[in-house]
Design a protein around this motif. Structure first.
Motif, mmCIF file in Angstrom:
data_model
loop_
_atom_site.group_PDB
_atom_site.id
_atom_site.type_symbol
_atom_site.label_atom_id
_atom_site.label_comp_id
_atom_site.label_asym_id
_atom_site.label_seq_id
_atom_site.Cartn_x
_atom_site.Cartn_y
_atom_site.Cartn_z
ATOM 1 N N SER A 30 0.895 -1.131 -0.224
ATOM 2 C CA SER A 30 -0.043 -0.121 -0.003
ATOM 3 C C SER A 30 0.960 1.315 0.041
ATOM 4 C CB SER A 30 -0.895 0.093 1.119
ATOM 5 O OG SER A 30 -2.006 -0.935 1.100
ATOM 6 N N ASP A 98 -4.231 2.527 2.408
ATOM 7 C CA ASP A 98 -4.711 2.908 0.897
ATOM 8 C C ASP A 98 -3.609 2.524 -0.115
ATOM 9 O OD1 ASP A 98 -5.642 4.311 -1.506
ATOM 10 O OD2 ASP A 98 -5.821 6.396 -0.155
ATOM 11 N N CYS A 101 -3.133 5.474 -2.837
ATOM 12 C CA CYS A 101 -3.028 6.828 -2.217
ATOM 13 C C CYS A 101 -4.082 7.756 -2.896
ATOM 14 C CB CYS A 101 -1.700 7.418 -2.275
ATOM 15 S SG CYS A 101 -0.491 6.945 -1.539
ATOM 16 N N ASN A 102 -5.433 7.089 -3.233
ATOM 17 C CA ASN A 102 -6.455 7.837 -3.890
ATOM 18 C C ASN A 102 -7.708 7.992 -2.833
ATOM 19 O OD1 ASN A 102 -7.601 5.286 -3.316
ATOM 20 N ND2 ASN A 102 -8.053 5.012 -5.517
ATOM 21 N N GLY A 103 -7.368 8.040 -1.311
ATOM 22 C CA GLY A 103 -8.518 8.293 -0.471
ATOM 23 C C GLY A 103 -9.556 7.297 -0.121
ATOM 24 N N ILE A 104 -9.106 6.086 -0.705
ATOM 25 C CA ILE A 104 -9.936 4.808 -0.537
ATOM 26 C C ILE A 104 -9.074 3.861 0.413
ATOM 27 C CG2 ILE A 104 -11.004 2.770 -1.741
ATOM 28 C CD1 ILE A 104 -11.375 4.703 -4.295
ATOM 29 N N PHE A 105 -9.435 4.092 1.524
ATOM 30 C CA PHE A 105 -8.947 2.901 2.661
ATOM 31 C C PHE A 105 -9.476 1.612 2.584
ATOM 32 C CE2 PHE A 105 -5.393 5.479 4.470
ATOM 33 C CZ PHE A 105 -5.718 6.737 3.879
ATOM 34 N N GLY A 106 -8.999 0.609 1.813
ATOM 35 C CA GLY A 106 -9.588 -0.397 1.729
ATOM 36 C C GLY A 106 -9.303 -1.711 2.820
ATOM 37 N N TRP A 108 -8.432 -2.431 6.942
ATOM 38 C CA TRP A 108 -8.420 -1.853 8.252
ATOM 39 C C TRP A 108 -8.055 -2.857 9.141
ATOM 40 C CZ3 TRP A 108 -10.028 3.066 9.130
ATOM 41 C CH2 TRP A 108 -10.774 3.874 7.852
#
Length: 117
Positions: A30, A98, A101-106, A108
Motif C-alpha cells: 500500500s 490505501d 493513495c487515492n483516499g480509499i482505505f480498503g 482496516w
C-alpha cells in the motif's frame, strides 16, 4: 491482508502513547497508510496519513503539533506517536491502508482503545 494495532490504554491528560500498526499479508504494498479514530456517538475522523514512498504526511487540525505518524520499513510497521493527550482524544484508533493513495482505505485493523482521563 492484515493490519494489527496495539499500544492503546489509559493515560492521564498531558501524557503520551505510541500506537504501532503491523502490516502483513501483502508485503506492505500500500502506498499510503492512515490512522483514524472514532469516539462513541461521533463520526470517524482521519487523524494522520503518511505516504510510504515519499514520506509526506497529513494531520487533522485537532492533532497537528501533538501527534506524529512515522514508519519503519524493516519492521513493516507504521506508528502513531501521541503527545500532550487530551480527554477529547479518547476514542478507538484504527490503522488503515490505501493501496493507491487515492483516499480509499480498503484495509482496516481491528482497532485499539485509547482513554485519556
Amino acid at each position: 491482508v492484515q493490519l494489527v494495532e496495539s499500544g492503546g490504554g489509559s493515560v492521564q491528560p498531558g501524557g503520551s502513547l505510541r500506537l504501532p500498526c503491523t502490516i502483513s499479508g501483502y508485503g506492505g504494498s500500500s502506498n499510503c497508510m492512515g490512522w483514524f479514530r472514532q469516539a462513541p456517538g461521533k463520526e470517524r475522523e482521519g487523524v494522520a496519513i503518511i505516504s510510504r514512498r515519499g514520506g509526506s504526511t497529513y494531520y487533522s487540525d485537532s492533532v497537528k503539533g501533538r501527534f506524529s505518524i512515522s514508519q519503519d520499513f524493516s519492521k513493516n510497521t507504521v506508528y502513531l506517536q501521541m503527545n500532550s493527550l487530551k480527554p477529547e482524544d479518547t476514542a478507538k484508533y484504527y490503522c488503515a491502508a490505501d493501496r493507491l493513495c487515492n483516499g480509499i482505505f480498503g484495509y482496516w485493523g481491528q482497532g485499539t482503545q485509547v482513554t485519556v482521563s
